[in-house]
Design a protein around this motif. Structure first.
Motif, PDB file in Angstrom:
ATOM      1  N   MET A   1      34.974 -21.571  76.404  1.00  0.00           N
ATOM      2  CA  MET A   1      35.676 -22.540  75.554  1.00  0.00           C
ATOM      3  C   MET A   1      37.089 -22.053  75.279  1.00  0.00           C
ATOM      4  O   MET A   1      37.307 -20.921  74.861  1.00  0.00           O
ATOM      5  N   LYS A   2      38.055 -22.939  75.519  1.00  0.00           N
ATOM      6  CA  LYS A   2      39.448 -22.581  75.299  1.00  0.00           C
ATOM      7  C   LYS A   2      40.111 -23.468  74.251  1.00  0.00           C
ATOM      8  O   LYS A   2      41.016 -23.026  73.540  1.00  0.00           O
ATOM      9  N   PHE A   3      39.668 -24.734  74.169  1.00  0.00           N
ATOM     10  CA  PHE A   3      40.351 -25.673  73.297  1.00  0.00           C
ATOM     11  C   PHE A   3      39.360 -26.360  72.360  1.00  0.00           C
ATOM     12  O   PHE A   3      38.209 -26.585  72.707  1.00  0.00           O
ATOM     13  N   CYS A   4      39.848 -26.705  71.188  1.00  0.00           N
ATOM     14  CA  CYS A   4      39.036 -27.347  70.158  1.00  0.00           C
ATOM     15  C   CYS A   4      38.713 -28.781  70.586  1.00  0.00           C
ATOM     16  O   CYS A   4      39.610 -29.529  70.974  1.00  0.00           O
ATOM     17  N   ASN A   5      37.427 -29.145  70.480  1.00  0.00           N
ATOM     18  CA  ASN A   5      37.080 -30.515  70.852  1.00  0.00           C
ATOM     19  C   ASN A   5      37.248 -31.488  69.693  1.00  0.00           C
ATOM     20  O   ASN A   5      36.937 -32.667  69.799  1.00  0.00           O
ATOM     21  N   HIS A   6      37.770 -30.999  68.578  1.00  0.00           N
ATOM     22  CA  HIS A   6      38.154 -31.910  67.488  1.00  0.00           C
ATOM     23  C   HIS A   6      39.624 -32.298  67.612  1.00  0.00           C
ATOM     24  O   HIS A   6      39.982 -33.460  67.486  1.00  0.00           O
ATOM     25  N   CYS A   7      40.483 -31.282  67.845  1.00  0.00           N
ATOM     26  CA  CYS A   7      41.919 -31.554  67.779  1.00  0.00           C
ATOM     27  C   CYS A   7      42.671 -31.091  69.029  1.00  0.00           C
ATOM     28  O   CYS A   7      43.870 -31.349  69.154  1.00  0.00           O
ATOM     29  N   GLY A   8      41.998 -30.427  69.946  1.00  0.00           N
ATOM     30  CA  GLY A   8      42.671 -29.962  71.157  1.00  0.00           C
ATOM     31  C   GLY A   8      43.434 -28.662  70.978  1.00  0.00           C
ATOM     32  O   GLY A   8      44.058 -28.170  71.920  1.00  0.00           O
ATOM     33  N   GLY A   9      43.403 -28.107  69.775  1.00  0.00           N
ATOM     34  CA  GLY A   9      44.112 -26.864  69.513  1.00  0.00           C
ATOM     35  C   GLY A   9      43.466 -25.686  70.210  1.00  0.00           C
ATOM     36  O   GLY A   9      42.306 -25.740  70.611  1.00  0.00           O
ATOM     37  N   PRO A  10      44.225 -24.584  70.379  1.00  0.00           N
ATOM     38  CA  PRO A  10      43.653 -23.406  71.038  1.00  0.00           C
ATOM     39  C   PRO A  10      42.612 -22.706  70.156  1.00  0.00           C
ATOM     40  O   PRO A  10      42.737 -22.671  68.935  1.00  0.00           O
ATOM     41  N   LEU A  11      41.608 -22.144  70.821  1.00  0.00           N
ATOM     42  CA  LEU A  11      40.540 -21.428  70.109  1.00  0.00           C
ATOM     43  C   LEU A  11      40.772 -19.927  70.188  1.00  0.00           C
ATOM     44  O   LEU A  11      41.317 -19.424  71.164  1.00  0.00           O
ATOM     45  N   VAL A  12      40.339 -19.229  69.163  1.00  0.00           N
ATOM     46  CA  VAL A  12      40.290 -17.779  69.206  1.00  0.00           C
ATOM     47  C   VAL A  12      38.875 -17.355  68.839  1.00  0.00           C
ATOM     48  O   VAL A  12      38.132 -18.114  68.225  1.00  0.00           O
ATOM     49  N   GLU A  13      38.516 -16.148  69.263  1.00  0.00           N
ATOM     50  CA  GLU A  13      37.210 -15.608  68.875  1.00  0.00           C
ATOM     51  C   GLU A  13      37.402 -14.692  67.683  1.00  0.00           C
ATOM     52  O   GLU A  13      38.111 -13.689  67.771  1.00  0.00           O
ATOM     53  N   ARG A  14      36.797 -15.046  66.567  1.00  0.00           N
ATOM     54  CA  ARG A  14      36.859 -14.182  65.382  1.00  0.00           C
ATOM     55  C   ARG A  14      35.680 -14.496  64.476  1.00  0.00           C
ATOM     56  O   ARG A  14      34.989 -15.508  64.648  1.00  0.00           O
ATOM     57  N   ILE A  15      35.465 -13.629  63.522  1.00  0.00           N
ATOM     58  CA  ILE A  15      34.412 -13.871  62.541  1.00  0.00           C
ATOM     59  C   ILE A  15      34.966 -14.803  61.471  1.00  0.00           C
ATOM     60  O   ILE A  15      35.937 -14.464  60.796  1.00  0.00           O
ATOM     61  N   PRO A  16      34.397 -16.017  61.335  1.00  0.00           N
ATOM     62  CA  PRO A  16      34.927 -16.941  60.333  1.00  0.00           C
ATOM     63  C   PRO A  16      34.662 -16.430  58.915  1.00  0.00           C
ATOM     64  O   PRO A  16      33.775 -15.590  58.701  1.00  0.00           O
ATOM     65  N   ASP A  17      35.440 -16.938  57.963  1.00  0.00           N
ATOM     66  CA  ASP A  17      35.272 -16.524  56.572  1.00  0.00           C
ATOM     67  C   ASP A  17      33.823 -16.736  56.157  1.00  0.00           C
ATOM     68  O   ASP A  17      33.252 -17.814  56.346  1.00  0.00           O
ATOM     69  N   GLY A  18      33.222 -15.716  55.554  1.00  0.00           N
ATOM     70  CA  GLY A  18      31.844 -15.822  55.091  1.00  0.00           C
ATOM     71  C   GLY A  18      30.823 -15.682  56.204  1.00  0.00           C
ATOM     72  O   GLY A  18      29.621 -15.746  55.952  1.00  0.00           O
ATOM     73  N   GLY A  19      31.266 -15.495  57.427  1.00  0.00           N
ATOM     74  CA  GLY A  19      30.336 -15.369  58.540  1.00  0.00           C
ATOM     75  C   GLY A  19      29.994 -13.920  58.815  1.00  0.00           C
ATOM     76  O   GLY A  19      30.459 -13.005  58.120  1.00  0.00           O
ATOM     77  N   ASN A  20      29.151 -13.703  59.800  1.00  0.00           N
ATOM     78  CA  ASN A  20      28.760 -12.343  60.139  1.00  0.00           C
ATOM     79  C   ASN A  20      28.747 -12.085  61.641  1.00  0.00           C
ATOM     80  O   ASN A  20      28.295 -11.041  62.085  1.00  0.00           O
ATOM     81  N   ARG A  21      29.248 -13.042  62.415  1.00  0.00           N
ATOM     82  CA  ARG A  21      29.355 -12.779  63.839  1.00  0.00           C
ATOM     83  C   ARG A  21      30.531 -13.564  64.422  1.00  0.00           C
ATOM     84  O   ARG A  21      30.999 -14.534  63.845  1.00  0.00           O
ATOM     85  N   VAL A  22      30.968 -13.124  65.596  1.00  0.00           N
ATOM     86  CA  VAL A  22      32.151 -13.708  66.214  1.00  0.00           C
ATOM     87  C   VAL A  22      31.842 -15.135  66.690  1.00  0.00           C
ATOM     88  O   VAL A  22      30.800 -15.374  67.309  1.00  0.00           O
ATOM     89  N   ARG A  23      32.731 -16.066  66.363  1.00  0.00           N
ATOM     90  CA  ARG A  23      32.614 -17.465  66.796  1.00  0.00           C
ATOM     91  C   ARG A  23      33.932 -17.908  67.409  1.00  0.00           C
ATOM     92  O   ARG A  23      34.967 -17.286  67.198  1.00  0.00           O
ATOM     93  N   PHE A  24      33.883 -19.038  68.127  1.00  0.00           N
ATOM     94  CA  PHE A  24      35.118 -19.701  68.533  1.00  0.00           C
ATOM     95  C   PHE A  24      35.639 -20.487  67.328  1.00  0.00           C
ATOM     96  O   PHE A  24      34.944 -21.341  66.784  1.00  0.00           O
ATOM     97  N   VAL A  25      36.879 -20.190  66.925  1.00  0.00           N
ATOM     98  CA  VAL A  25      37.478 -20.840  65.759  1.00  0.00           C
ATOM     99  C   VAL A  25      38.807 -21.458  66.195  1.00  0.00           C
ATOM    100  O   VAL A  25      39.609 -20.820  66.885  1.00  0.00           O
ATOM    101  N   CYS A  26      39.048 -22.705  65.769  1.00  0.00           N
ATOM    102  CA  CYS A  26      40.284 -23.398  66.127  1.00  0.00           C
ATOM    103  C   CYS A  26      41.442 -22.861  65.289  1.00  0.00           C
ATOM    104  O   CYS A  26      41.343 -22.764  64.064  1.00  0.00           O
ATOM    105  N   THR A  27      42.540 -22.526  65.977  1.00  0.00           N
ATOM    106  CA  THR A  27      43.700 -22.000  65.255  1.00  0.00           C
ATOM    107  C   THR A  27      44.496 -23.122  64.588  1.00  0.00           C
ATOM    108  O   THR A  27      45.374 -22.856  63.776  1.00  0.00           O
ATOM    109  N   ASN A  28      44.176 -24.365  64.932  1.00  0.00           N
ATOM    110  CA  ASN A  28      44.918 -25.504  64.369  1.00  0.00           C
ATOM    111  C   ASN A  28      44.174 -26.127  63.188  1.00  0.00           C
ATOM    112  O   ASN A  28      44.686 -26.169  62.075  1.00  0.00           O
ATOM    113  N   CYS A  29      42.926 -26.613  63.448  1.00  0.00           N
ATOM    114  CA  CYS A  29      42.192 -27.300  62.367  1.00  0.00           C
ATOM    115  C   CYS A  29      41.144 -26.392  61.729  1.00  0.00           C
ATOM    116  O   CYS A  29      40.464 -26.802  60.800  1.00  0.00           O
TER     117      CYS A  29
END
Ligand SMILES: [Zn+2]
Length: 185
Positions: A1-29
């Motif tokens: 996965m490279k792009f967000c399927n909500h807004c088309g923004g680029p994705l990064v792999e990081r642990i989201p706030d309150g999470g405990n494992r690495v996810r694809f997170v949109c840098t835009n939305c």
């Protein structure tokens, strides 16, 4: 996965706030894109002392034998998925569906579930994803050209359980290649 399927923004792999494992997170939305196991549902269709197998017309494992099965669609139940796949791949109708085998395959993020079922008639034929569909007695099962270990294992269990007519639900982890050492990939 490279792009967000909500807004088309680029994705990064990081642990989201309150999470405990690495996810694809949109840098835009900032949407979090979870990835979870997929469920494959199928049937073991039985007619008297025979079982119905399909020979695959599509990759993976094209040309090898399998039970009718496939990925669940959104909005359907597991039983509905198993019946639908049996109709699509073998143009066959089944009744008396009973949960039988459940395989966890964490190495490929899949869960396989097979239901025992009775063929309601012999008017089956190859669907578009099958080269041929046929009934097999135990002695004629093409063990060396089976497509998937989960299918071989389900058949092994069935023929063993059939002797006593007791078919306990079985839940196994990534089944070993007991009788199907020829998987090609
Ligand atoms: Zn986005």
């Amino acid at each position: 996965m490279k792009f967000c399927n909500h807004c088309g923004g680029p994705l990064v792999e990081r642990i989201p706030d309150g999470g405990n494992r690495v996810r694809f997170v949109c840098t835009n939305c900032h949407a979090v894109h979870y990835q979870n196991p997929r469920i494959v549902a199928g049937c073991l269709p039985v007619w008297e002392d025979q079982v119905l197998l399909c020979r695959r017309a599509i990759a993976p494992r094209k040309g090898l034998w399998t039970l009718p099965a496939g990925f669940m669609e959104n909005g359907e139940t597991m039983v509905q998925a198993a019946i639908r796949e049996t109709e699509e791949e073998a143009c066959a109708r089944v009744s008396g569906i009973q949960l039988y085998t459940l395989f966890d395959l964490p190495h490929i993020n899949q869960v396989y579930v097979f239901f025992r079922a009775e063929l309601t008639d012999l008017a089956f034929s190859a669907g578009v994803e099958s080269l041929e569909v046929a009934l097999f007695r135990e002695a004629a099962i093409p063990w060396s050209t089976m497509a998937f270990p989960t299918v071989s294992r389900t058949l092994e269990c069935f023929f063993a359980d059939r002797k006593t007519q007791v078919f306990p639900v079985r839940n196994e982890l990534t089944p070993p290649l007991v009788t199907s050492p020829t998987c090609t990939s």
